[in-house]
Design an enzyme around this catalytic site. Structure first.
Site, PDB file in Angstrom:
ATOM      1  N   ASP A  32       0.925  -1.763   0.086  1.00  0.00           N
ATOM      2  CA  ASP A  32      -0.197   0.033  -0.086  1.00  0.00           C
ATOM      3  C   ASP A  32       0.802   1.123  -0.096  1.00  0.00           C
ATOM      4  O   ASP A  32       2.012   0.599   0.688  1.00  0.00           O
ATOM      5  CB  ASP A  32      -0.663   0.388   0.954  1.00  0.00           C
ATOM      6  CG  ASP A  32      -2.373   0.662   1.036  1.00  0.00           C
ATOM      7  OD1 ASP A  32      -2.280   2.248   1.266  1.00  0.00           O
ATOM      8  OD2 ASP A  32      -3.422   0.472   1.003  1.00  0.00           O
ATOM      9  N   GLY A  37      -5.029   4.841   2.715  1.00  0.00           N
ATOM     10  CA  GLY A  37      -5.022   4.036   3.719  1.00  0.00           C
ATOM     11  C   GLY A  37      -4.389   4.740   4.924  1.00  0.00           C
ATOM     12  O   GLY A  37      -3.365   5.366   4.341  1.00  0.00           O
ATOM     13  N   ALA A  76      -6.552   1.222  -5.749  1.00  0.00           N
ATOM     14  CA  ALA A  76      -6.974   2.097  -6.914  1.00  0.00           C
ATOM     15  C   ALA A  76      -7.781   3.205  -6.609  1.00  0.00           C
ATOM     16  O   ALA A  76      -7.749   3.969  -5.462  1.00  0.00           O
ATOM     17  CB  ALA A  76      -8.490   1.276  -8.139  1.00  0.00           C
ATOM     18  N   SER A  78     -10.319   5.628  -6.195  1.00  0.00           N
ATOM     19  CA  SER A  78     -11.964   5.338  -6.460  1.00  0.00           C
ATOM     20  C   SER A  78     -12.900   6.034  -6.279  1.00  0.00           C
ATOM     21  O   SER A  78     -14.662   5.568  -5.748  1.00  0.00           O
ATOM     22  CB  SER A  78     -12.196   4.144  -5.600  1.00  0.00           C
ATOM     23  OG  SER A  78     -11.856   4.308  -4.514  1.00  0.00           O
ATOM     24  N   THR A 118     -16.677  -3.013  -9.874  1.00  0.00           N
ATOM     25  CA  THR A 118     -17.890  -1.347  -9.025  1.00  0.00           C
ATOM     26  C   THR A 118     -18.930  -2.407  -9.468  1.00  0.00           C
ATOM     27  O   THR A 118     -19.058  -2.204 -10.996  1.00  0.00           O
ATOM     28  CB  THR A 118     -17.255  -0.534  -9.107  1.00  0.00           C
ATOM     29  OG1 THR A 118     -18.446   0.199  -8.888  1.00  0.00           O
ATOM     30  CG2 THR A 118     -16.440  -0.406 -10.718  1.00  0.00           C
ATOM     31  N   TYR A 142     -13.918   6.311 -14.024  1.00  0.00           N
ATOM     32  CA  TYR A 142     -13.608   5.272 -12.678  1.00  0.00           C
ATOM     33  C   TYR A 142     -14.502   3.922 -13.302  1.00  0.00           C
ATOM     34  O   TYR A 142     -13.426   3.024 -13.121  1.00  0.00           O
ATOM     35  CB  TYR A 142     -14.581   5.824 -11.747  1.00  0.00           C
ATOM     36  CG  TYR A 142     -14.252   4.389 -10.276  1.00  0.00           C
ATOM     37  CD1 TYR A 142     -13.347   4.360  -9.617  1.00  0.00           C
ATOM     38  CD2 TYR A 142     -15.401   4.059 -10.161  1.00  0.00           C
ATOM     39  CE1 TYR A 142     -13.425   2.932  -8.923  1.00  0.00           C
ATOM     40  CE2 TYR A 142     -16.198   3.035  -9.106  1.00  0.00           C
ATOM     41  CZ  TYR A 142     -15.013   2.544  -8.666  1.00  0.00           C
ATOM     42  OH  TYR A 142     -14.563   1.346  -7.504  1.00  0.00           O
ATOM     43  N   PHE A 170     -21.223  -3.661  -4.190  1.00  0.00           N
ATOM     44  CA  PHE A 170     -22.391  -2.145  -4.756  1.00  0.00           C
ATOM     45  C   PHE A 170     -21.631  -1.148  -3.539  1.00  0.00           C
ATOM     46  O   PHE A 170     -20.675  -0.948  -3.028  1.00  0.00           O
ATOM     47  CB  PHE A 170     -23.806  -2.983  -4.250  1.00  0.00           C
ATOM     48  CG  PHE A 170     -24.176  -2.666  -6.199  1.00  0.00           C
ATOM     49  CD1 PHE A 170     -23.079  -3.874  -6.545  1.00  0.00           C
ATOM     50  CD2 PHE A 170     -24.945  -3.148  -6.700  1.00  0.00           C
ATOM     51  CE1 PHE A 170     -24.028  -4.837  -7.895  1.00  0.00           C
ATOM     52  CE2 PHE A 170     -25.623  -3.094  -7.572  1.00  0.00           C
ATOM     53  CZ  PHE A 170     -24.952  -3.767  -8.387  1.00  0.00           C
ATOM     54  N   HIS A 190     -18.689   8.535   0.822  1.00  0.00           N
ATOM     55  CA  HIS A 190     -20.149   7.705   1.237  1.00  0.00           C
ATOM     56  C   HIS A 190     -20.993   8.342   2.368  1.00  0.00           C
ATOM     57  O   HIS A 190     -20.884   9.110   3.473  1.00  0.00           O
ATOM     58  CB  HIS A 190     -19.957   6.695   1.984  1.00  0.00           C
ATOM     59  CG  HIS A 190     -18.820   5.737   0.322  1.00  0.00           C
ATOM     60  ND1 HIS A 190     -17.365   5.536   0.988  1.00  0.00           N
ATOM     61  CD2 HIS A 190     -18.449   5.788  -0.229  1.00  0.00           C
ATOM     62  CE1 HIS A 190     -16.599   5.015   0.792  1.00  0.00           C
ATOM     63  NE2 HIS A 190     -17.839   5.106  -1.217  1.00  0.00           N
ATOM     64  N   ARG A 281     -27.220  14.962  -8.900  1.00  0.00           N
ATOM     65  CA  ARG A 281     -25.816  15.290  -9.578  1.00  0.00           C
ATOM     66  C   ARG A 281     -26.022  14.176 -10.546  1.00  0.00           C
ATOM     67  O   ARG A 281     -26.678  13.139 -10.703  1.00  0.00           O
ATOM     68  CB  ARG A 281     -24.927  13.765  -8.672  1.00  0.00           C
ATOM     69  CG  ARG A 281     -24.577  15.093  -7.484  1.00  0.00           C
ATOM     70  CD  ARG A 281     -23.462  14.269  -6.467  1.00  0.00           C
ATOM     71  NE  ARG A 281     -24.241  12.744  -6.247  1.00  0.00           N
ATOM     72  CZ  ARG A 281     -23.030  12.295  -4.986  1.00  0.00           C
ATOM     73  NH1 ARG A 281     -22.253  12.868  -4.517  1.00  0.00           N
ATOM     74  NH2 ARG A 281     -23.804  11.089  -5.241  1.00  0.00           N
TER      75      ARG A 281
END
Ligand code: NAD
Length: 333
Positions: A32, A37, A76, A78, A118, A142, A170, A190, A281
C-alpha cells in the site's frame, strides 16, 4: 493455511479482508502507498510494503521470497466525482496499477487474482436487480477504468492462464463488528459515514442529492453491503479459482433510499441527522440494487449483516470510539 498478497490492504475494504484472512489463519503481506489507507488499520503481524503497485521495486519487495496462493487487488483510485475531473488519470492509473500487479503475480508463479470491481460498470441499468447478464455501460471514467481492468484480466487469463475473480461491489458499508477496523476516508464521499458525522456534529449537514427520482420517497436507492460480508465473499471466491475465472455482482439484494439511511442513523444513534435538500448529481442513477443470486449459488455466500440498522450500528460504534479515525491509533498485534 494460505499466503496472500493484498494490495490496498490498508484501505477500507482491504483492511477488513486482511482481518478475515488472518482470522482463518492465513498469512498476509500488504502492499500500500498510504495515499488513502492507514498503517494503523493493518495488524502488526502483517508485513507491510510501503510503495506503489506500479513500482517494480515495491513489487519485488512484496513478492520477494514469498510464494502467494493468490493476490487480492484492492488498490485503485475510486472516487467517481474525481474521475469526472481527471478522466485520463483514472483510466491510466487504474489499468497500470492492475496490470503491474497481475504481471508480477504471473512472473512469480501465482495464477490466482481477485479484483475489486464495481456496480459502476453498469451505468444506468436496464433492470433491477442487476445481474451479471446486464449490459455493461459505465457512465464515468472510474467505471470505465474498472471495465478495462476486467478486460485486461480476460487477456491475462487467455495468454498467461491467470485465473481471476472480479467482484463488483455495490455500496460497501459498516465496520468490523469486533471494532478492529472501520471506514476512514478523506475526503469522505459515502453516505453512511457522512450521515453519522453530521449527526455527531463532526461535519456539516448532509446534502441529499435529488429528491425527485422515480423511487418510493424520491431519493436515490442503493444497495448497502456490510464490509465484513464483502470480505467473506473474497474468501469464498478463492476456491473457485482452482477451476475457472468468475465475475460476481456483490450486494445485499435490498435497496435503501437516502431518507431511509438518514432514519436508520437517527434510530441507531438517537440523534437527528441535520441535512439539506439539493439537486440531483449528474450520472447518478435512481436505483442500484444487486442480484447476488449467482454469487450465493456458486459460493454459498449470504450476508451475515443484511439489515440496514445493523450495518449502520457497526459504523456508528466505530466512529464514536474513533472520532479522529485512525489518527493516533496503534497497530493491533
Ligand atoms: N468502498 C466502496 O463502496 C467500493 C465500491 C465499489 C468498488 N470499490 C473498489 O474497492 C477497492 C477498495 O475500495 P476502498 O473503499 O477500500 O478504497 P480505499 O481508498 O479505502 O482503499 C484503497 C487503498 O489502496 C491504496 N492505493 C491506492 N492506489 C495505490 C497504488 N497505486 N499503489 C499502492 N496502494 C495504492 C490506498 O492507499 C488505500 O489504502 C477499490 O478498488 C474500489 O474501486 C469500493
Amino acid at each position: 493455511m494460505g499466503r496472500y498478497l493484498v494490495t490496498g490492504g490498508a484501505g477500507y475494504v482491504g483492511s477488513h479482508t486482511v482481518l478475515a484472512l488472518l482470522d482463518r489463519g492465513d498469512e498476509v503481506v500488504v502492499l500500500d502507498d498510504f495515499s488513502k489507507g492507514h498503517r494503523e488499520a493493518v495488524p502488526s503481524r502483517v508485513r507491510l510494503v510501503d510503495g506503489r503497485c506500479e513500482d517494480p521495486k515495491a513489487l519485488a519487495e512484496a513478492f520477494g521470497g514469498e510464494r502467494f496462493d493468490a493476490v487480492l487487488h484492492f488498490a485503485a483510485l475510486s472516487l467517481v466525482g474525481d474521475s469526472m475531473r481527471m478522466p485520463l488519470r483514472y483510466m491510466a492509473e487504474n489499468l497500470a496499477t492492475l496490470s503491474a500487479v497481475a504481471d508480477a503475480a504471473v512472473a512469480h508463479g501465482c495464477r490466482k487474482f481477485v479484483m475489486s470491481s464495481t456496480a459502476a460498470l453498469f451505468g444506468f441499468p436496464e433492470r433491477i436487480p442487476i445481474d451479471e447478464e446486464q449490459r455493461l455501460g459505465p457512465v464515468s471514467p472510474y467505471g470505465e477504468s474498472k471495465l478495462m481492468c476486467e478486460r485486461a484480466l480476460d487477456w491475462a487469463e487467455r495468454i498467461h492462464g491467470l485465473r481471476f475473480a472480479s467482484l463488483r461491489y455495490f455500496n460497501a458499508a459498516g465496520a468490523d463488528p469486533e471494532g478492529r477496523a472501520g471506514e476512514d476516508h478523506e475526503p469522505e464521499s459515502h453516505l453512511i459515514p457522512l450521515a453519522i458525522d453530521a449527526a455527531l456534529g463532526m461535519r456539516p449537514p448532509l446534502t441529499v442529492f435529488g429528491t425527485d427520482y422515480d423511487t418510493p420517497d424520491g431519493t436515490g436507492v442503493r444497495d448497502y453491503v456490510h464490509v465484513t460480508d464483502l470480505a467473506d465473499a473474497h474468501l469464498r471466491a478463492l476456491p473457485l479459482l482452482e477451476e475457472r475465472s468468475v465475475r460476481f455482482n456483490l450486494g445485499n439484494g435490498t435497496g435503501y433510499s437516502v431518507r431511509q439511511v438518514i432514519e436508520a442513523v437517527e434510530r441507531v444513534g438517537g440523534r437527528k441527522v441535520p441535512h439539506v435538500l439539493g439537486p440531483r448529481r449528474e450520472g447518478d442513477p435512481a436505483t442500484l440494487v444487486a442480484s447476488s443470486a449467482k454469487l450465493r449459488a456458486e459460493t454459498g455466500w449470504s450476508p451475515r449483516f443484511p439489515g440496514l440498522d445493523e450495518i449502520v450500528k457497526t459504523a456508528w460504534d466505530w466512529r464514536v470510539k474513533h472520532p479522529k479515525g485512525y489518527a493516533g491509533a496503534q497497530r493491533a498485534a
